[in-house]
Design a protein around this motif. Structure first.
Motif, PDB file in Angstrom:
ATOM      1  N   SER A  63     -21.777 -13.202   8.277  1.00 15.62           N
ATOM      2  CA  SER A  63     -21.191 -13.512   6.781  1.00 15.62           C
ATOM      3  C   SER A  63     -21.972 -11.995   5.965  1.00 15.62           C
ATOM      4  N   ASP A  64     -22.046 -11.268   6.648  1.00 13.89           N
ATOM      5  CA  ASP A  64     -21.757  -9.627   6.482  1.00 13.89           C
ATOM      6  C   ASP A  64     -21.830  -9.693   5.091  1.00 13.89           C
ATOM      7  N   PRO A  65     -21.512  -9.085   3.542  1.00 14.92           N
ATOM      8  CA  PRO A  65     -20.694  -9.131   3.025  1.00 14.92           C
ATOM      9  C   PRO A  65     -19.443  -7.300   2.948  1.00 14.92           C
ATOM     10  N   HIS A  66     -20.235  -7.078   3.650  1.00 11.98           N
ATOM     11  CA  HIS A  66     -19.329  -5.636   3.461  1.00 11.98           C
ATOM     12  C   HIS A  66     -18.736  -5.766   5.713  1.00 11.98           C
ATOM     13  N   GLN A  67     -17.372  -6.206   5.309  1.00  9.62           N
ATOM     14  CA  GLN A  67     -16.905  -6.478   6.014  1.00  9.62           C
ATOM     15  C   GLN A  67     -15.505  -5.617   5.639  1.00  9.62           C
ATOM     16  N   THR A  68     -15.223  -4.743   5.799  1.00 11.22           N
ATOM     17  CA  THR A  68     -14.304  -4.308   5.653  1.00 11.22           C
ATOM     18  C   THR A  68     -13.588  -3.363   6.920  1.00 11.22           C
ATOM     19  N   MET A  69     -14.677  -2.483   7.277  1.00 14.92           N
ATOM     20  CA  MET A  69     -14.569  -1.673   8.989  1.00 14.92           C
ATOM     21  C   MET A  69     -14.273  -3.158   9.644  1.00 14.92           C
ATOM     22  N   THR A  70     -14.962  -4.476   9.803  1.00 19.79           N
ATOM     23  CA  THR A  70     -14.747  -5.366  10.859  1.00 19.79           C
ATOM     24  C   THR A  70     -13.245  -6.135  10.894  1.00 19.79           C
ATOM     25  N   PHE A  71     -12.692  -6.305   9.627  1.00 19.68           N
ATOM     26  CA  PHE A  71     -10.978  -6.434   9.275  1.00 19.68           C
ATOM     27  C   PHE A  71      -9.912  -5.723   9.355  1.00 19.68           C
ATOM     28  N   THR A  72     -10.436  -3.837   9.513  1.00 19.27           N
ATOM     29  CA  THR A  72     -10.079  -3.207   9.997  1.00 19.27           C
ATOM     30  C   THR A  72      -9.690  -3.365  11.518  1.00 19.27           C
ATOM     31  N   GLY A  73     -10.526  -3.377  12.094  1.00 17.80           N
ATOM     32  CA  GLY A  73     -11.050  -3.096  13.268  1.00 17.80           C
ATOM     33  C   GLY A  73      -9.947  -4.061  14.084  1.00 17.80           C
ATOM     34  N   GLY A  74     -10.486  -5.551  13.559  1.00 15.65           N
ATOM     35  CA  GLY A  74      -9.642  -6.650  13.832  1.00 15.65           C
ATOM     36  C   GLY A  74      -7.624  -6.506  14.245  1.00 15.65           C
TER      37      GLY A  74
END
Length: 237
Positions: A63-74
């Motif tokens: 639910s973290d609103p800052h998910q850019t790094m997570t999506f990039t990592g995926g």
């Protein structure tokens, strides 16, 4: 006007008909795949998404609103997984043309390697992406936890497929002599440890063994870059 005909130079082949350039491409993609996987994992930093964590931690991660790094990592992880397919195809093709053992173990390793990649992509990565989407859109906590659990357990099943790839490749290399002995024996050893680690996943052995398996891919890739030719039976050290 007289025309000069240029005779094309034949492509140099290895002892079993494989082109060294394609072998080096497969090896290079093996290294690139591992680098992308590790980079993706570092960006995702999924420490709070471990399935044994509390519901609050798991939901908080997704639910973290800052998910850019997570999506990039995926995305990097997915690219790394796809890059491993040519590496696995290159490794298993070295067992071809060596009789029944090479054909059987080569095909088994190839299917197991493909199974590892596909299971990691879907449902593992797909379930994680769905959990991220739900988390960013106020999704139900129980659904998020269920998707995260699916992601985690699919990953363990995928590790069994990776263990099968390593074990089958190593046994095939030992029976056919088409791989260096260190490459074959270490593949069997790492595959066995990885399979045992999944059985006792709660101890963390599976995570350690999976890192060792990635290190093996890098070592094998370097070995193929240095010597793309098939190793003769008399020189397998």
């Amino acid at each position: 006007m007289a025309q000069t005909r240029t005779t094309p130079q034949p492509t140099r082949l290895t002892t079993d008909g494989h082109v060294p350039r394609s072998t080096r491409v497969g090896a290079g993609l093996g290294i690139a795949g591992v680098v992308l996987l590790l980079a993706g994992f570092a960006l995702m930093a999924p420490g709070d998404a471990v399935h044994t964590n509390t519901t609050a931690k798991i939901v908080g991660y997704y639910s973290d609103p800052h998910q850019t790094m997570t999506f990039t990592g995926g995305l990097l992880s997915c690219a790394g997984l796809l890059a491993l397919l040519p590496f696995m195809a290159t490794m298993t093709s070295r067992l071809g043309g060596s009789g029944t053992p090479g054909e059987v173990f080569g095909a088994t390793a190839r299917m197991s390697g493909a199974g590892y990649v596909m299971l990691c992509l879907a449902p593992s990565q797909a379930a994680g992406a769905a959990a991220l989407w739900l988390g960013s859109h106020g999704g139900d906590a129980s659904t998020i936890v269920a998707l995260n659990t699916l992601r985690a357990f699919t990953y363990y099943v995928a590790l069994l497929a990776l263990a099968g790839f390593l074990a089958a490749l190593g046994i095939g290399g030992l029976t056919t002599g088409r791989l260096a002995r260190w490459m074959s024996w270490s593949a069997v050893a790492v595959g066995t440890i990885l399979a045992a680690g999944v059985a006792v996943a709660q101890t963390g052995l599976a995570d350690i063994a999976s890192i060792v398996a990635l290190a093996w891919i890098v070592a094998a890739s370097v070995g193929m870059l240095r010597r793309p030719e098939t190793v003769p039976v008399s020189d397998r050290g």
